[in-house]
Design a protein around this motif. Structure first.
Motif, PDB file in Angstrom:
ATOM      1  N   SER A 179       0.762  -1.257   0.031  1.00 20.00           N
ATOM      2  CA  SER A 179       0.116  -0.017   0.013  1.00 20.00           C
ATOM      3  C   SER A 179       0.847   1.132  -0.329  1.00 20.00           C
ATOM      4  N   THR A 180       0.835   2.099  -1.081  1.00 22.38           N
ATOM      5  CA  THR A 180       1.502   2.959  -1.142  1.00 22.38           C
ATOM      6  C   THR A 180       0.933   4.195  -1.969  1.00 22.38           C
ATOM      7  N   VAL A 183      -4.862   2.916   7.414  1.00 17.13           N
ATOM      8  CA  VAL A 183      -4.387   2.536   5.862  1.00 17.13           C
ATOM      9  C   VAL A 183      -5.075   1.106   5.813  1.00 17.13           C
ATOM     10  N   CYS A 184      -4.982   0.162   6.660  1.00 18.10           N
ATOM     11  CA  CYS A 184      -5.283  -1.278   6.559  1.00 18.10           C
ATOM     12  C   CYS A 184      -6.840  -1.261   6.466  1.00 18.10           C
ATOM     13  N   LYS A 192     -12.089  -1.785   3.887  1.00 18.89           N
ATOM     14  CA  LYS A 192     -13.383  -1.169   2.942  1.00 18.89           C
ATOM     15  C   LYS A 192     -13.364  -1.175   1.615  1.00 18.89           C
ATOM     16  N   ASP A 193     -12.455  -0.745   1.081  1.00 16.71           N
ATOM     17  CA  ASP A 193     -12.559  -0.917  -0.432  1.00 16.71           C
ATOM     18  C   ASP A 193     -12.555  -2.238  -0.996  1.00 16.71           C
ATOM     19  N   TYR A 241     -11.395 -11.700   2.121  1.00 16.33           N
ATOM     20  CA  TYR A 241     -10.503 -12.475   2.638  1.00 16.33           C
ATOM     21  C   TYR A 241     -10.500 -13.021   4.050  1.00 16.33           C
ATOM     22  N   ASP A 242     -10.234 -14.080   4.715  1.00 23.04           N
ATOM     23  CA  ASP A 242     -10.306 -14.397   5.776  1.00 23.04           C
ATOM     24  C   ASP A 242      -9.386 -13.793   6.960  1.00 23.04           C
ATOM     25  N   GLU A 243      -8.278 -13.700   6.314  1.00 25.31           N
ATOM     26  CA  GLU A 243      -7.329 -13.298   7.145  1.00 25.31           C
ATOM     27  C   GLU A 243      -6.267 -12.287   6.423  1.00 25.31           C
ATOM     28  N   ILE A 244      -5.974 -11.102   7.058  1.00 24.40           N
ATOM     29  CA  ILE A 244      -4.902 -10.043   6.642  1.00 24.40           C
ATOM     30  C   ILE A 244      -3.975  -9.929   7.642  1.00 24.40           C
TER      31      ILE A 244
END
Length: 130
Positions: free
Chosen positions: A51-52, A85-86, A91-92, A100-103
């Motif tokens: 993410s940048t 940020v996460c 949300k996006d 996804y189940d896990e981030i």
């Protein structure tokens, strides 16, 4: 059933204390590359995202195998928090019906964390969810 798991590596371009810290060379490799490579090597993640807001970081991260999440400028300030940020990206994903189940949030400035460390963390998480 296998959980879908992704990694998000937040990497802002505008570091003030150490300019361009995420792409400074450490042992002949950009700092962020260490995290990307170990995340990919772990085989834990369906995708590894960076993410940048920085085109330079995007280019380097892509060359090491990461997918890029364009971070809005309001989340690329000195006062921006990684959790915000996460959350913004989550949300996006939801708006796009991507679930996804896990981030895992992997900080680029921890280059000594390796694939085995990531696997151990995943095992702890899995055992806690049983």
């Amino acid at each position: 059933m296998k959980n879908t798991r992704v990694a998000i590596i937040p990497a802002r371009g505008g570091s003030k204390r150490l300019a361009k810290k995420n792409i400074l060379k450490i042992n002949n490799k950009p700092l962020i590359a260490w995290t990307i490579e170990e995340a990919l090597k772990s085989n834990l993640f369906e995708r590894v995202f960076v993410s940048t807001e920085s085109e330079e970081i995007s280019s380097i991260a892509s060359s090491y195998g990461a997918d890029i999440l364009k971070r809005p400028n309001f989340l690329a300030t000195d006062s921006s928090k990684v959790v915000d940020v996460c959350e913004w990206h989550l949300k996006d994903f939801c708006k796009k019906k991507i679930i996804y189940d896990e981030i895992f949030c992997l900080i680029a400035t921890a280059p000594l964390r390796n694939a085995n460390d990531l696997k151990a963390i995943a095992e702890i998480l899995e055992s806690d969810l049983k």
